[in-house]
Design an enzyme around this catalytic site. Structure first.
Site, PDB file in Angstrom:
ATOM      1  N   HIS A 169      42.052  43.385  30.195  1.00 56.72           N
ATOM      2  CA  HIS A 169      40.673  43.634  30.617  1.00 56.72           C
ATOM      3  C   HIS A 169      40.232  44.968  30.028  1.00 56.72           C
ATOM      4  O   HIS A 169      41.049  45.870  29.825  1.00 56.72           O
ATOM      5  CB  HIS A 169      40.632  43.677  32.151  1.00 56.72           C
ATOM      6  CG  HIS A 169      39.271  43.703  32.745  1.00 56.72           C
ATOM      7  ND1 HIS A 169      38.501  44.851  32.796  1.00 56.72           N
ATOM      8  CD2 HIS A 169      38.532  42.743  33.347  1.00 56.72           C
ATOM      9  CE1 HIS A 169      37.360  44.580  33.408  1.00 56.72           C
ATOM     10  NE2 HIS A 169      37.339  43.311  33.748  1.00 56.72           N
ATOM     11  N   CYS A 198      34.953  40.530  30.017  1.00 53.03           N
ATOM     12  CA  CYS A 198      35.449  41.895  29.767  1.00 53.03           C
ATOM     13  C   CYS A 198      36.766  41.885  29.013  1.00 53.03           C
ATOM     14  O   CYS A 198      37.646  42.718  29.242  1.00 53.03           O
ATOM     15  CB  CYS A 198      35.583  42.675  31.068  1.00 53.03           C
ATOM     16  SG  CYS A 198      34.037  42.923  31.950  1.00 53.03           S
ATOM     17  N   ASP A 210      48.114  46.740  35.873  1.00 51.12           N
ATOM     18  CA  ASP A 210      46.795  46.331  36.368  1.00 51.12           C
ATOM     19  C   ASP A 210      47.021  45.120  37.272  1.00 51.12           C
ATOM     20  O   ASP A 210      47.257  44.014  36.798  1.00 51.12           O
ATOM     21  CB  ASP A 210      45.894  45.981  35.183  1.00 51.12           C
ATOM     22  CG  ASP A 210      44.554  45.378  35.601  1.00 51.12           C
ATOM     23  OD1 ASP A 210      44.336  45.163  36.810  1.00 51.12           O
ATOM     24  OD2 ASP A 210      43.728  45.109  34.699  1.00 51.12           O
ATOM     25  N   LYS A 234      38.545  41.686  45.322  1.00 53.97           N
ATOM     26  CA  LYS A 234      39.113  40.447  44.800  1.00 53.97           C
ATOM     27  C   LYS A 234      40.106  39.820  45.775  1.00 53.97           C
ATOM     28  O   LYS A 234      40.656  38.743  45.503  1.00 53.97           O
ATOM     29  CB  LYS A 234      39.793  40.708  43.453  1.00 53.97           C
ATOM     30  CG  LYS A 234      38.834  41.165  42.353  1.00 53.97           C
ATOM     31  CD  LYS A 234      39.556  41.354  41.039  1.00 53.97           C
ATOM     32  CE  LYS A 234      38.675  42.012  39.997  1.00 53.97           C
ATOM     33  NZ  LYS A 234      37.540  41.176  39.560  1.00 53.97           N
ATOM     34  N   GLN A 292      44.333  41.075  39.466  1.00 52.78           N
ATOM     35  CA  GLN A 292      44.362  39.619  39.624  1.00 52.78           C
ATOM     36  C   GLN A 292      45.657  39.122  40.256  1.00 52.78           C
ATOM     37  O   GLN A 292      45.814  37.913  40.447  1.00 52.78           O
ATOM     38  CB  GLN A 292      44.176  38.945  38.256  1.00 52.78           C
ATOM     39  CG  GLN A 292      42.848  39.253  37.584  1.00 52.78           C
ATOM     40  CD  GLN A 292      41.651  38.669  38.309  1.00 52.78           C
ATOM     41  OE1 GLN A 292      41.776  37.732  39.096  1.00 52.78           O
ATOM     42  NE2 GLN A 292      40.476  39.220  38.068  1.00 52.78           N
TER      43      GLN A 292
END
Length: 409
Positions: free
Chosen positions: A121, A364, A198, A224, A201
């Protein structure tokens, strides 16, 4: 709580859009919020709205207790060793920028390497891109296999003794790929590099154990994972955080302030300048409580079942190309696709007319789009409140989309 009972807790899903029952398939962008989270936010503002860490009055003490209680919930949720390792931020983007600006600037020299992948991302690409320019470091990429996965042999070739930072997303927001973070962390550490993850997700969808992963930093966002917008987390190993300088100054992060010199508070407060995101942290704590009632293993297993069902059903749509791993167990609840001769934005527009919300664009991830040799894709992303009936609606909507553009053009 059984996952079959979950949907009733999301009032936003009980509505019609364009004359059709809403099917929300954009949770990779932001998830919907359950009643307990909405009520927690309302309760804070109605009953004990006050600043934290400052006043000794009752409302201030109650707000502080709830705010720091949320920090402990996060610690347990990701199995951090200490609450001091949990920094509240504005979200994943802020967390990753903090690591780049503080740790990166202090520890990188000219010629050092930063390693990421082509699937990142922009939030996990641009901070390192800018840092590499500033420090005259080398930004390197681990290549992707044809199915959107990482080959560990490629990682071993790319990560070298000159590598100082490896930063990789746990789960791809486009391909759905679940990356082998534990193994990648081991490779990074063998070469003397730190591992940044990261987790935007992954934290909403699976069990996270930062000690088992052995990563040095882990970033994620509340919005999220059923929580409010504007609040996120940066986990960092305590010894690393203690040796890092803050990137924002003022408010509660200070210890002593003189006319020409100041000192900082201990962890975690030295990284939380100004009035913190109090309501957001409390809402995140409520979201964690909600997810824990279901269980992260059950959530992931359910999403794998949905992904398998979706992969099967979508494969029957003629002219549809899907991206990412073919096996459902290799991916989270994300399926990105293109419909032959129909632009993704047109696909999303027709589906919206049917009450179906998906994402369209580059997500993105422009370098990844280049790897896929497309300018944009459509994306359906599932969460614990979605059903097989939602997928059936998606498939029917795509068939209708194809028919519409065939007849028009």
């Amino acid at each position: 709580m059984q996952i079959s009972e979950v949907r009733q807790y999301f009032p936003i899903l009980d509505q019609e859009v364009n004359g059709h029952p809403l099917v929300y398939l954009d949770s990779a962008a932001t998830s919907q919020k359950p009643v307990p989270v909405i009520e927690a936010l309302e309760q804070y503002y109605r009953e004990y709205n006050a600043n934290v860490h400052r006043g000794v009055h009752t409302l201030g003490m109650r707000a502080t207790g709830q705010y720091e209680g949320a920090r402990e919930k996060v610690r347990q949720f990701i199995n951090a060793a200490q609450a001091e390792e949990i920094i509240f931020t504005r979200g994943t983007t802020t967390s990753l920028n903090t690591v780049a600006a503080s740790f990166g600037r202090a520890n990188l020299q000219e010629g050092d390497e930063i390693v990421i992948t082509y699937m990142e991302h922009h939030s996990n690409l641009i901070p390192w891109q800018q840092l590499a320019k500033e420090k005259k470091a080398v930004l390197k990429y681990i290549t992707l296999q044809a199915d959107g996965t990482i080959d560990l042999d490629d990682a071993r070739k790319t990560i070298t003794a000159n590598t100082k930072i490896v930063s990789i997303m746990h789960v791809s927001n486009v391909l759905g790929t679940i990356n082998p973070i534990k193994e990648l962390t081991a490779i990074a550490h063998q070469n003397g590099a730190i591992m940044v993850v990261d987790g935007a997700q992954s934290a909403p969808h699976m069990k996270i154990d930062v000690q088992a992963l052995d990563c040095d930093f882990f970033a994620f966002s509340a919005h999220k994972m059923c929580g409010p917008t504007g609040i996120g987390v940066l986990y960092g190993k305590k010894d690393l955080l203690e040796n890092m300088e803050p990137v924002e100054f003022g408010g509660e992060m200070i210890d002593f302030v003189g006319l020409h010199e100041s000192t900082w508070k201990e962890l975690p407060w030295k990284f939380e300048a100004g009035t913190p995101i109090i309501a957001g942290a409390i809402g995140l704590g409520a979201a964690i409580d909600f997810l824990n009632e279901i269980g992260p293993d059950e959530i992931l297993a359910y999403e794998h079942r949905l992904a398998a069902y979706a992969l099967e059903k979508l494969s029957s749509v003629e002219g549809l190309t899907m991206y990412g791993p073919e096996k459902a167990e290799q991916r989270a609840g994300v399926i990105t696709f293109n419909v032959e001769k129909v632009h993704p934005h047109d696909v999303a527009t027709v589906l919206d007319a049917e009450g179906i919300a998906i994402r369209a664009g580059h997500h993105c991830c422009q370098p990844l789009m280049k790897c896929l040799q497309v300018s944009a894709t459509a994306r359906a992303s599932f969460y614990l409140y979605n059903t097989e009936q939602d997928i059936d609606r998606l498939v029917a909507g795509l068939v209708k989309t194809k028919e519409y553009f065939t007849n028009v053009f």
